[in-house]
Design a protein around this motif. Structure first.
Motif, PDB file in Angstrom:
ATOM      1  N   ALA A  12       0.846  -1.193   0.000  1.00 13.19           N
ATOM      2  CA  ALA A  12       0.000   0.000   0.000  1.00 13.19           C
ATOM      3  C   ALA A  12       0.882   1.243   0.000  1.00 13.19           C
ATOM      4  O   ALA A  12       2.005   1.229   0.502  1.00 13.19           O
ATOM      5  CB  ALA A  12      -0.898  -0.012   1.232  1.00 13.19           C
ATOM      6  N   GLY A  13       0.379   2.315  -0.605  1.00  9.56           N
ATOM      7  CA  GLY A  13       1.122   3.567  -0.604  1.00  9.56           C
ATOM      8  C   GLY A  13       0.789   4.408  -1.817  1.00  9.56           C
ATOM      9  O   GLY A  13      -0.092   4.078  -2.614  1.00  9.56           O
ATOM     10  N   THR A  14       1.520   5.502  -1.968  1.00  9.93           N
ATOM     11  CA  THR A  14       1.337   6.421  -3.083  1.00  9.93           C
ATOM     12  C   THR A  14       2.403   6.138  -4.132  1.00  9.93           C
ATOM     13  O   THR A  14       3.594   6.136  -3.835  1.00  9.93           O
ATOM     14  CB  THR A  14       1.436   7.880  -2.612  1.00  9.93           C
ATOM     15  N   TYR A  15       1.951   5.911  -5.358  1.00 11.63           N
ATOM     16  CA  TYR A  15       2.835   5.602  -6.480  1.00 11.63           C
ATOM     17  C   TYR A  15       2.763   6.722  -7.510  1.00 11.63           C
ATOM     18  O   TYR A  15       1.714   7.332  -7.707  1.00 11.63           O
ATOM     19  CB  TYR A  15       2.432   4.278  -7.147  1.00 11.63           C
ATOM     20  N   PHE A  16       3.869   6.975  -8.154  1.00  9.45           N
ATOM     21  CA  PHE A  16       3.948   7.945  -9.231  1.00  9.45           C
ATOM     22  C   PHE A  16       4.352   7.205 -10.496  1.00  9.45           C
ATOM     23  O   PHE A  16       5.177   6.294 -10.445  1.00  9.45           O
ATOM     24  CB  PHE A  16       4.987   9.032  -8.932  1.00  9.45           C
ATOM     25  N   ALA A  17       3.774   7.590 -11.633  1.00  7.56           N
ATOM     26  CA  ALA A  17       4.121   6.991 -12.924  1.00  7.56           C
ATOM     27  C   ALA A  17       4.515   8.102 -13.891  1.00  7.56           C
ATOM     28  O   ALA A  17       3.824   9.116 -13.999  1.00  7.56           O
ATOM     29  CB  ALA A  17       2.951   6.195 -13.478  1.00  7.56           C
ATOM     30  N   PHE A  18       5.636   7.913 -14.566  1.00  9.73           N
ATOM     31  CA  PHE A  18       6.156   8.853 -15.553  1.00  9.73           C
ATOM     32  C   PHE A  18       6.350   8.120 -16.870  1.00  9.73           C
ATOM     33  O   PHE A  18       6.614   6.924 -16.880  1.00  9.73           O
ATOM     34  CB  PHE A  18       7.504   9.431 -15.102  1.00  9.73           C
ATOM     35  N   VAL A  19       6.244   8.844 -17.970  1.00 13.20           N
ATOM     36  CA  VAL A  19       6.379   8.268 -19.312  1.00 13.20           C
ATOM     37  C   VAL A  19       7.622   8.835 -19.992  1.00 13.20           C
ATOM     38  O   VAL A  19       7.937  10.014 -19.833  1.00 13.20           O
ATOM     39  CB  VAL A  19       5.130   8.602 -20.165  1.00 13.20           C
TER      40      VAL A  19
ATOM     41  N   GLY B   4      11.329  12.959 -27.871  1.00 14.00           N
ATOM     42  CA  GLY B   4      12.188  13.787 -27.024  1.00 14.00           C
ATOM     43  C   GLY B   4      11.646  13.981 -25.614  1.00 14.00           C
ATOM     44  O   GLY B   4      12.071  14.889 -24.907  1.00 14.00           O
ATOM     45  N   LEU B   5      10.711  13.136 -25.195  1.00  9.89           N
ATOM     46  CA  LEU B   5      10.122  13.248 -23.858  1.00  9.89           C
ATOM     47  C   LEU B   5      10.875  12.346 -22.901  1.00  9.89           C
ATOM     48  O   LEU B   5      10.913  11.127 -23.079  1.00  9.89           O
ATOM     49  CB  LEU B   5       8.637  12.868 -23.886  1.00  9.89           C
TER      50      LEU B   5
END
Length: 65
Positions: A35-42, A48-49
Motif C-alpha cells: 500500500a502507498g502512493t505511487y507515481f508513474a512517468f512516461v 524527445g520526452l
C-alpha cells in the motif's frame, strides 16, 4: 514508450516498456508490492520526452480486506 512507476519516496521502482493496444493507445500493468502512493512517468525517446519532463500520474494503492 517506457513507463517508470515508483513508490513514494522512491523505495521501490519498476521500469517497463508499454504495449500498444490500439492506434496510439499504450498500456502497462503492474502490481503494487504494498500500500502507498505511487507515481508513474512516461518516456518517449522518439518525441524527445524524458522521465524528468513528463507529466506524472499519481496512484494510491490500498490493501483490500
Amino acid at each position: 514508450m517506457r513507463v517508470l512507476a515508483f513508490l513514494s519516496p522512491g523505495i521501490w521502482q519498476q521500469r517497463q516498456l508499454a504495449t500498444e493496444v490500439g492506434q496510439g493507445i499504450y498500456e502497462v500493468r503492474f502490481t503494487p508490492p504494498q500500500a502507498g502512493t505511487y507515481f508513474a512517468f512516461v518516456e518517449v525517446g522518439s518525441a524527445g520526452l524524458t522521465f524528468q519532463r513528463s507529466p506524472h500520474l499519481v496512484l494510491n494503492a490500498e490493501i483490500s480486506q
